[in-house]
Design a protein around this motif. Structure first.
Motif, PDB file in Angstrom:
ATOM      1  N   ALA A 292       0.817  -1.216   0.000  1.00 32.65           N
ATOM      2  CA  ALA A 292       0.000   0.000   0.000  1.00 32.65           C
ATOM      3  C   ALA A 292       0.851   1.268   0.000  1.00 32.65           C
ATOM      4  CB  ALA A 292      -0.924  -0.004   1.213  1.00 32.65           C
ATOM      5  N   GLY A 293       2.170   1.087   0.117  1.00 32.26           N
ATOM      6  CA  GLY A 293       3.068   2.233   0.078  1.00 32.26           C
ATOM      7  C   GLY A 293       3.469   2.773   1.429  1.00 32.26           C
ATOM      8  N   MET A 294       3.235   2.009   2.479  1.00 31.64           N
ATOM      9  CA  MET A 294       3.595   2.469   3.822  1.00 31.64           C
ATOM     10  C   MET A 294       5.112   2.506   3.962  1.00 31.64           C
ATOM     11  SD  MET A 294       2.039   1.179   7.468  1.00 31.64           S
ATOM     12  CE  MET A 294       0.493   2.051   7.251  1.00 31.64           C
ATOM     13  N   THR A 295       5.629   3.587   4.503  1.00 28.82           N
ATOM     14  CA  THR A 295       7.071   3.787   4.648  1.00 28.82           C
ATOM     15  C   THR A 295       7.688   2.716   5.544  1.00 28.82           C
ATOM     16  OG1 THR A 295       6.766   6.171   4.408  1.00 28.82           O
ATOM     17  CG2 THR A 295       8.827   5.443   5.389  1.00 28.82           C
ATOM     18  N   SER A 296       8.903   2.281   5.203  1.00 27.67           N
ATOM     19  CA  SER A 296       9.615   1.274   5.995  1.00 27.67           C
ATOM     20  C   SER A 296       9.750   1.729   7.444  1.00 27.67           C
ATOM     21  CB  SER A 296      10.998   1.030   5.403  1.00 27.67           C
ATOM     22  OG  SER A 296      10.886   0.498   4.094  1.00 27.67           O
ATOM     23  N   GLY A 297       9.757   0.756   8.341  1.00 30.46           N
ATOM     24  CA  GLY A 297       9.834   1.057   9.762  1.00 30.46           C
ATOM     25  C   GLY A 297       8.475   1.114  10.414  1.00 30.46           C
ATOM     26  N   PHE A 298       7.440   0.717   9.662  1.00 31.61           N
ATOM     27  CA  PHE A 298       6.097   0.758  10.241  1.00 31.61           C
ATOM     28  C   PHE A 298       5.926  -0.327  11.292  1.00 31.61           C
ATOM     29  CE2 PHE A 298       5.766  -1.782   6.324  1.00 31.61           C
ATOM     30  CZ  PHE A 298       5.150  -2.948   6.773  1.00 31.61           C
ATOM     31  N   GLU A 299       4.989  -0.067  12.200  1.00 37.53           N
ATOM     32  CA  GLU A 299       4.682  -0.968  13.296  1.00 37.53           C
ATOM     33  C   GLU A 299       3.336  -1.627  13.038  1.00 37.53           C
ATOM     34  OE1 GLU A 299       4.881  -0.481  18.099  1.00 37.53           O
ATOM     35  OE2 GLU A 299       3.562   0.914  17.067  1.00 37.53           O
ATOM     36  N   VAL A 300       3.212  -2.898  13.410  1.00 40.92           N
ATOM     37  CA  VAL A 300       1.946  -3.610  13.266  1.00 40.92           C
ATOM     38  C   VAL A 300       1.562  -4.182  14.622  1.00 40.92           C
ATOM     39  CG1 VAL A 300       0.696  -5.493  12.153  1.00 40.92           C
ATOM     40  CG2 VAL A 300       2.440  -4.228  10.862  1.00 40.92           C
ATOM     41  N   SER A 301       0.395  -3.781  15.118  1.00 39.73           N
ATOM     42  CA  SER A 301      -0.109  -4.381  16.354  1.00 39.73           C
ATOM     43  C   SER A 301      -0.961  -5.588  15.995  1.00 39.73           C
ATOM     44  CB  SER A 301      -0.938  -3.370  17.150  1.00 39.73           C
ATOM     45  OG  SER A 301      -2.165  -3.099  16.507  1.00 39.73           O
ATOM     46  N   LEU A 302      -0.802  -6.660  16.743  1.00 40.27           N
ATOM     47  CA  LEU A 302      -1.539  -7.882  16.473  1.00 40.27           C
ATOM     48  C   LEU A 302      -2.924  -7.847  17.121  1.00 40.27           C
ATOM     49  CD1 LEU A 302       1.507  -8.558  15.956  1.00 40.27           C
ATOM     50  CD2 LEU A 302       0.942 -10.908  16.570  1.00 40.27           C
ATOM     51  N   PRO A 303      -3.885  -8.573  16.572  1.00 40.20           N
ATOM     52  CA  PRO A 303      -5.259  -8.542  17.106  1.00 40.20           C
ATOM     53  C   PRO A 303      -5.325  -9.057  18.541  1.00 40.20           C
ATOM     54  CG  PRO A 303      -5.176  -9.602  14.946  1.00 40.20           C
ATOM     55  CD  PRO A 303      -3.768  -9.459  15.407  1.00 40.20           C
ATOM     56  N   ALA A 304      -6.181  -8.413  19.319  1.00 37.70           N
ATOM     57  CA  ALA A 304      -6.450  -8.875  20.681  1.00 37.70           C
ATOM     58  C   ALA A 304      -7.865  -9.441  20.697  1.00 37.70           C
ATOM     59  CB  ALA A 304      -6.322  -7.718  21.664  1.00 37.70           C
ATOM     60  N   GLY A 305      -7.993 -10.757  20.692  1.00 37.81           N
ATOM     61  CA  GLY A 305      -9.307 -11.383  20.700  1.00 37.81           C
ATOM     62  C   GLY A 305      -9.861 -11.607  19.306  1.00 37.81           C
ATOM     63  N   MET A 306     -11.028 -12.240  19.248  1.00 36.86           N
ATOM     64  CA  MET A 306     -11.627 -12.623  17.970  1.00 36.86           C
ATOM     65  C   MET A 306     -12.057 -11.424  17.133  1.00 36.86           C
ATOM     66  SD  MET A 306     -13.910 -15.954  19.024  1.00 36.86           S
ATOM     67  CE  MET A 306     -14.427 -16.143  17.317  1.00 36.86           C
ATOM     68  N   LYS A 307     -12.359 -10.292  17.767  1.00 31.24           N
ATOM     69  CA  LYS A 307     -12.795  -9.121  17.021  1.00 31.24           C
ATOM     70  C   LYS A 307     -11.685  -8.080  16.845  1.00 31.24           C
ATOM     71  CE  LYS A 307     -17.769  -9.273  17.876  1.00 31.24           C
ATOM     72  NZ  LYS A 307     -18.960  -8.466  18.292  1.00 31.24           N
ATOM     73  N   GLY A 308     -10.507  -8.425  17.298  1.00 25.10           N
ATOM     74  CA  GLY A 308      -9.397  -7.495  17.168  1.00 25.10           C
ATOM     75  C   GLY A 308      -8.957  -7.318  15.721  1.00 25.10           C
ATOM     76  N   VAL A 309      -8.237  -6.237  15.460  1.00 27.79           N
ATOM     77  CA  VAL A 309      -7.736  -5.951  14.112  1.00 27.79           C
ATOM     78  C   VAL A 309      -6.216  -5.859  14.133  1.00 27.79           C
ATOM     79  CG1 VAL A 309      -9.821  -4.711  13.422  1.00 27.79           C
ATOM     80  CG2 VAL A 309      -7.917  -3.448  14.456  1.00 27.79           C
ATOM     81  N   TYR A 310      -5.630  -5.963  12.963  1.00 29.90           N
ATOM     82  CA  TYR A 310      -4.227  -5.611  12.785  1.00 29.90           C
ATOM     83  C   TYR A 310      -4.190  -4.100  12.518  1.00 29.90           C
ATOM     84  CZ  TYR A 310      -2.790 -10.524  12.134  1.00 29.90           C
ATOM     85  OH  TYR A 310      -2.524 -11.866  12.301  1.00 29.90           O
ATOM     86  N   THR A 311      -3.344  -3.392  13.239  1.00 28.96           N
ATOM     87  CA  THR A 311      -3.180  -1.963  12.990  1.00 28.96           C
ATOM     88  C   THR A 311      -1.745  -1.698  12.576  1.00 28.96           C
ATOM     89  OG1 THR A 311      -4.889  -1.320  14.586  1.00 28.96           O
ATOM     90  CG2 THR A 311      -3.279   0.358  13.978  1.00 28.96           C
ATOM     91  N   ALA A 312      -1.571  -1.245  11.337  1.00 29.90           N
ATOM     92  CA  ALA A 312      -0.247  -0.880  10.831  1.00 29.90           C
ATOM     93  C   ALA A 312      -0.138   0.636  10.832  1.00 29.90           C
ATOM     94  CB  ALA A 312      -0.056  -1.423   9.420  1.00 29.90           C
ATOM     95  N   ALA A 313       0.959   1.164  11.352  1.00 25.89           N
ATOM     96  CA  ALA A 313       1.099   2.613  11.437  1.00 25.89           C
ATOM     97  C   ALA A 313       2.564   3.004  11.353  1.00 25.89           C
ATOM     98  CB  ALA A 313       0.491   3.139  12.738  1.00 25.89           C
ATOM     99  N   VAL A 314       2.798   4.200  10.804  1.00 21.80           N
ATOM    100  CA  VAL A 314       4.156   4.733  10.739  1.00 21.80           C
ATOM    101  C   VAL A 314       4.082   6.247  10.879  1.00 21.80           C
ATOM    102  CG1 VAL A 314       4.190   4.969   8.203  1.00 21.80           C
ATOM    103  CG2 VAL A 314       6.344   4.647   9.470  1.00 21.80           C
TER     104      VAL A 314
END
Length: 452
Positions: A292-314
């Motif tokens: 998607a073009g996200m700059t290198s060094g981005f962080e990804v949080s893993l889902p917490a629970g069945m309804k959790g999401v992956y959150t990628a951010a930089v």
């Protein structure tokens, strides 16, 4: 004081009373904030060069030898978990460039641990408690969050009082036909005038930048900054809330799932995944974020629970490349994709101020300019203490005298209190100092002599 004002009687006393009123409040503000200003300047100087410190002092865990191909993020995450038995992976941060390690944050009953992993060999290079990592400690001592919420509120009050110091300081410095203390320093270090001039000239030279550091740091404050964030978003000047209109959201805020969340998005809600099928896994999310073009060094949080999401951010040095994407953990589809270009005008201005404040925007030139400002704060603070020590009567604080025309002090105090409405915690500090001052000056006690 000009000759004409001295010769005209009433204007002279009015001018003298205004000078004394401003000097008295400048003294009070300095009395409250100097220790905290020193802390802000010293820790701020260190934080400006956090990347350089990481790549030298802590190179053993941050710097790697580039190779042809890196391993899958899921494998690096597994290696990190194995290095901390019984832990759970919380976040993965991709290398910022080919010479950087990957970072995995794992959770344990005793707290989170940051694990540094070679992205090419998978070897664990080091690990440290998240709240013991150098940059984290420096940043949190800077804000005093390291010592709890109450201390963080003190720093917020200090930020507002620093603005008072700069404004009143400019008035006190303003040339009144004197020959020194404007751009030159008179006397020698054994003389009070030397420290007075050093304080005044340093403050005048760096005052605008000190004011900028104080005002650009206020958005990070716990109370005022949070209210500002909410207000801007409410008026369409912060993050675009409409992006969440058709997306189910959780009660979590973005700052609760990321290790580092930008100011604009920290209070934005985190969406929820729609359960169904098998989660797509970390590797696919990392690949999708990169595609998607996200700059290198981005962080990804893993889902917490069945309804959790992956959150990628930089949130890189180039603020225009800030980005946050929330992915459904089952379909892998983006639920919310928030770019810097989507921010409102207020958020863009504040993010720019924060970037310059942290020395991120113009490379080394930005870092050196902010470092010079921090050094000016240290010099102004130290010279103020020495100047005060040399001026004060023995056994007394040496508070500047009350103006002869009390009405001038009252009017100027009201102006200060109006300022305190804009910055409430600073206002409470000002009000507290005013009440203490009036109690001491009006009620006979030994403190009257000490505060004189």
């Amino acid at each position: 004081m000009t000759v004409s004002s001295m010769a005209s009687g009433k204007p002279y006393y009015l001018s003298l009373s205004l000078y004394r009123a401003i000097w008295r409040w400048h003294f009070f503000a300095g009395l409250l904030v100097i220790p905290f200003m020193l802390n802000l300047a010293i820790t701020g100087s260190l934080y400006l060069f956090k990347d350089e410190i990481d790549n030298t002092v802590f190179a053993y865990r941050n710097v790697v030898q580039p190779r042809s191909e890196s391993l899958a993020p899921s494998l690096l995450t597994d290696n990190a978990k194995a290095a901390v038995p019984g832990s759970k992976a919380l976040r993965y941060q991709s290398p910022g460039d080919p010479t950087q390690s990957a970072k995995v944050t794992v959770g344990t009953p005793d707290g989170n641990v940051l694990v540094f992993v070679d992205p090419y060999s998978g070897a664990v290079l080091g690990k440290v408690g998240e709240e013991e990592e150098f940059s984290w400690v420096v940043k949190n001592i800077h804000s005093l969050e390291y010592f709890g919420l109450a201390f963080n509120r003190i720093v917020e009050a200090v930020g507002g009082l620093a603005l008072v110091l700069v404004i009143t300081g400019f008035y006190l410095w303003w040339p009144r036909k004197q020959t020194g203390g404007v751009v030159t320093v008179r006397g020698t270090p054994d003389k009070r005038v030397f420290w007075r001039d050093l304080h005044a000239v340093t403050g005048a030279a760096a005052g605008a930048l000190i004011f900028f550091l104080a005002i650009s740091g206020m958005p990070w404050s716990g109370y005022w900054g949070d209210k500002l964030n909410t207000t801007l978003s409410g008026y369409g000047l912060g993050y675009p809330a409409q992006l969440w209109d058709d997306v189910p959201v959780s009660k979590l805020q973005t700052k609760q799932v990321l290790g580092n969340s930008g100011w604009t998005v920290e209070n934005a809600p985190v969406p929820v995944s729609t359960p169904g099928g098998t989660p797509v896994g970390l590797d696919r999310i990392v690949a999708s974020a990169a595609a998607a073009g996200m700059t290198s060094g981005f962080e990804v949080s893993l889902p917490a629970g069945m309804k959790g999401v992956y959150t990628a951010a930089v949130f890189p040095d180039d603020i225009a490349k800030q980005r946050t994407i929330h992915f459904d953990q089952y379909s892998g589809n983006p639920l919310v994709d928030l770019k810097f270009s989507d921010y409102g005008a207020g958020a863009k201005a504040i993010e720019f101020g924060i970037g310059v404040h942290q020395g991120q925007y113009w490379g080394l030139a930005n870092q050196l300019a902010m470092l010079a400002t921090c050094l000016a704060i240290i010099l102004a603070s130290v010279s103020a203490v020495v100047m005060w020590w040399k001026r004060r009567p023995s056994g007394r604080l040496g508070v500047p005298p009350m103006p002869q025309q009390k009405s001038v002090f009252v009017v100027f105090t009201l102006v200060i209190l109006v300022f305190g409405i804009a910055f409430p915690l600073s206002g409470f500090a000002i009000l507290g100092m005013l009440i203490l001052d009036q109690l001491i000056t009006r009620i006979p006690s030994p403190l009257q002599r000490v505060f004189s």
